[in-house]
Write a protein that holds these residues in place. Structure first.
Motif, short mmCIF file in Angstrom:
data_model
loop_
_atom_site.label_atom_id
_atom_site.label_comp_id
_atom_site.label_asym_id
_atom_site.label_seq_id
_atom_site.Cartn_x
_atom_site.Cartn_y
_atom_site.Cartn_z
N PRO A 163 0.88 -8.43 9.17
CA PRO A 163 1.37 -9.67 8.57
C PRO A 163 0.94 -9.79 7.12
N GLY A 164 1.67 -10.63 6.40
CA GLY A 164 1.24 -11.01 5.06
C GLY A 164 0.33 -12.22 5.15
N PRO A 165 0.21 -13.00 4.09
CA PRO A 165 -0.65 -14.19 4.13
C PRO A 165 -0.18 -15.20 5.16
N ILE A 166 -1.13 -15.76 5.90
CA ILE A 166 -0.83 -16.71 6.97
C ILE A 166 -1.71 -17.95 6.79
N PRO A 207 6.30 -9.12 9.81
CA PRO A 207 7.12 -10.34 9.80
C PRO A 207 7.48 -10.77 8.37
N GLY A 208 8.74 -11.11 8.16
CA GLY A 208 9.17 -11.62 6.87
C GLY A 208 9.66 -10.52 5.93
N TRP A 209 10.89 -10.66 5.43
CA TRP A 209 11.44 -9.59 4.59
C TRP A 209 10.67 -9.46 3.28
N ARG A 210 10.10 -10.54 2.78
CA ARG A 210 9.32 -10.44 1.55
C ARG A 210 8.05 -9.62 1.78
N ASN A 211 7.45 -9.79 2.93
CA ASN A 211 6.26 -9.00 3.25
C ASN A 211 6.62 -7.53 3.48
N ARG A 212 7.80 -7.27 4.02
CA ARG A 212 8.22 -5.88 4.18
C ARG A 212 8.40 -5.21 2.82
N LEU A 213 8.95 -5.97 1.86
CA LEU A 213 9.07 -5.43 0.51
C LEU A 213 7.69 -5.19 -0.11
N ALA A 250 4.98 -4.45 1.42
CA ALA A 250 4.38 -3.26 2.03
C ALA A 250 5.02 -1.98 1.52
N LEU A 251 6.29 -2.07 1.14
CA LEU A 251 7.01 -0.90 0.67
C LEU A 251 6.66 -0.54 -0.77
N GLY A 252 6.35 -1.55 -1.57
CA GLY A 252 6.10 -1.35 -2.99
C GLY A 252 5.08 -0.27 -3.33
N PRO A 253 3.90 -0.25 -2.68
CA PRO A 253 2.88 0.75 -3.04
C PRO A 253 3.33 2.19 -2.85
N ARG A 254 4.39 2.43 -2.08
CA ARG A 254 4.85 3.80 -1.88
C ARG A 254 5.53 4.35 -3.12
N PHE A 255 6.03 3.47 -3.97
CA PHE A 255 6.81 3.91 -5.12
C PHE A 255 6.12 3.66 -6.46
N ALA A 256 5.21 2.73 -6.51
CA ALA A 256 4.52 2.43 -7.77
C ALA A 256 3.38 3.43 -7.98
N PRO A 257 3.01 3.69 -9.24
CA PRO A 257 1.85 4.56 -9.52
C PRO A 257 0.59 3.98 -8.90
N ARG A 258 -0.30 4.84 -8.43
CA ARG A 258 -1.51 4.37 -7.76
C ARG A 258 -2.36 3.50 -8.67
#
Length: 262
Positions: free
Chosen positions: A182-185, A229-235, A237-245
């Motif tokens: 989950p993201g922030p709850i 849960p939540g499409w914003r949280n899915r995005l 979670a996906l972001g770190p895969r494409f951004a520079p470390r």
């Protein structure tokens, strides 16, 4: 042999919301947490509302002797655990070297060691009984390093990777393993971690525990491996895969530092 769901950290937050969602579906429950009074009240309320059997056990998962006692009792009983929900977890905010070591050690014992031990012990029973399901609760924090909450982020990364590995090991043996990120709850997590919710309070990333629980139960019924849960949280979670470390580290550090008091 009666079938039960065992939920750790069941006295508040996601654990409590999952207990209610599962009781609504007629599942028998065993609730585990440290607060006996809260557990007793919750068990009575859920039994009255949904007509299901709800048992509870007090256990501090950071104490190996207490955890051993809980596992021994479960082993000796005739109750079959066919869904294990490893929800218990604690957070810690601030510069790592400035934190009290005993709290950081407790975080690892609860978030990592207790979870792994419960998976090992109850997973063996599930194999002997022909199958079952395990839900481990991680976080979107698991997908990146998180300065100012370094130990917490790392513990959730362990949960994520451990769960996905375990799923591949056990998928062909009748045990389904899922991990909730989950993201922030809106829960007491922020206060216990000594963080201020600040700008996140109005964020569309923020969800209620009840929303997360409903989404999670539906995903479990579909045997989803990764539950976010939540499409914003899915995005998120996906972001770190494409951004520079280096950028991932900097952004997480900036966000987390903004949550610190003062």
């Amino acid at each position: 042999m009666p079938h039960y769901v065992l939920i750790t950290g069941a006295s508040s937050g996601i654990g409590l919301a999952l207990a209610e969602a599962l009781a609504r579906r007629g599942r028998k429950l065993i609730l585990v947490a440290r607060q006996r009074d809260a557990l007793e009240s919750i068990a009575c309320e859920l039994t009255q509302r949904f007509g299901v059997e709800v048992l509870f056990r007090t256990c501090d998962l950071a104490e190996p002797i207490q955890l051993s006692g809980l596992l021994h009792e479960l082993e000796q009983s005739e109750r079959r655990i066919d869904l294990l929900v490893n929800n218990a977890g604690i957070g810690s905010g601030g510069a790592y070297l400035e934190q009290d070591w005993s709290r950081e050690k407790t975080l690892i014992e609860v978030n990592v060691l207790a979870l792994a031990r419960l998976c090992h012990a109850l997973g063996q029973h599930m194999l002997a009984n022909g199958g079952g399901q395990i839900l481990n609760v991680a976080s979107v924090a698991a997908f990146q390093p998180g300065a100012w909450m370094s130990n917490y982020y790392a513990s959730k990364a362990y949960v994520l990777h451990f769960s996905e590995g375990l799923r591949e090991e056990l998928g062909g043996r009748g045990i389904q393993v899922s991990v909730l990120c989950p993201g922030p709850i809106r829960t007491a997590f922020w206060r216990s971690a000594q963080l201020e919710i600040g700008h996140l309070s109005g964020s569309k990333l923020m969800m209620s525990a009840e929303e997360v629980a409903l989404y999670t139960v539906r995903a479990l019924e579909k045997n989803r491996a990764l539950i976010i849960p939540g499409w914003r949280n899915r995005l998120a979670a996906l972001g770190p895969r494409f951004a520079p470390r280096w950028l991932v580290r900097k952004l997480a550090a900036r966000i987390n530092r903004g949550l610190l008091p003062g």
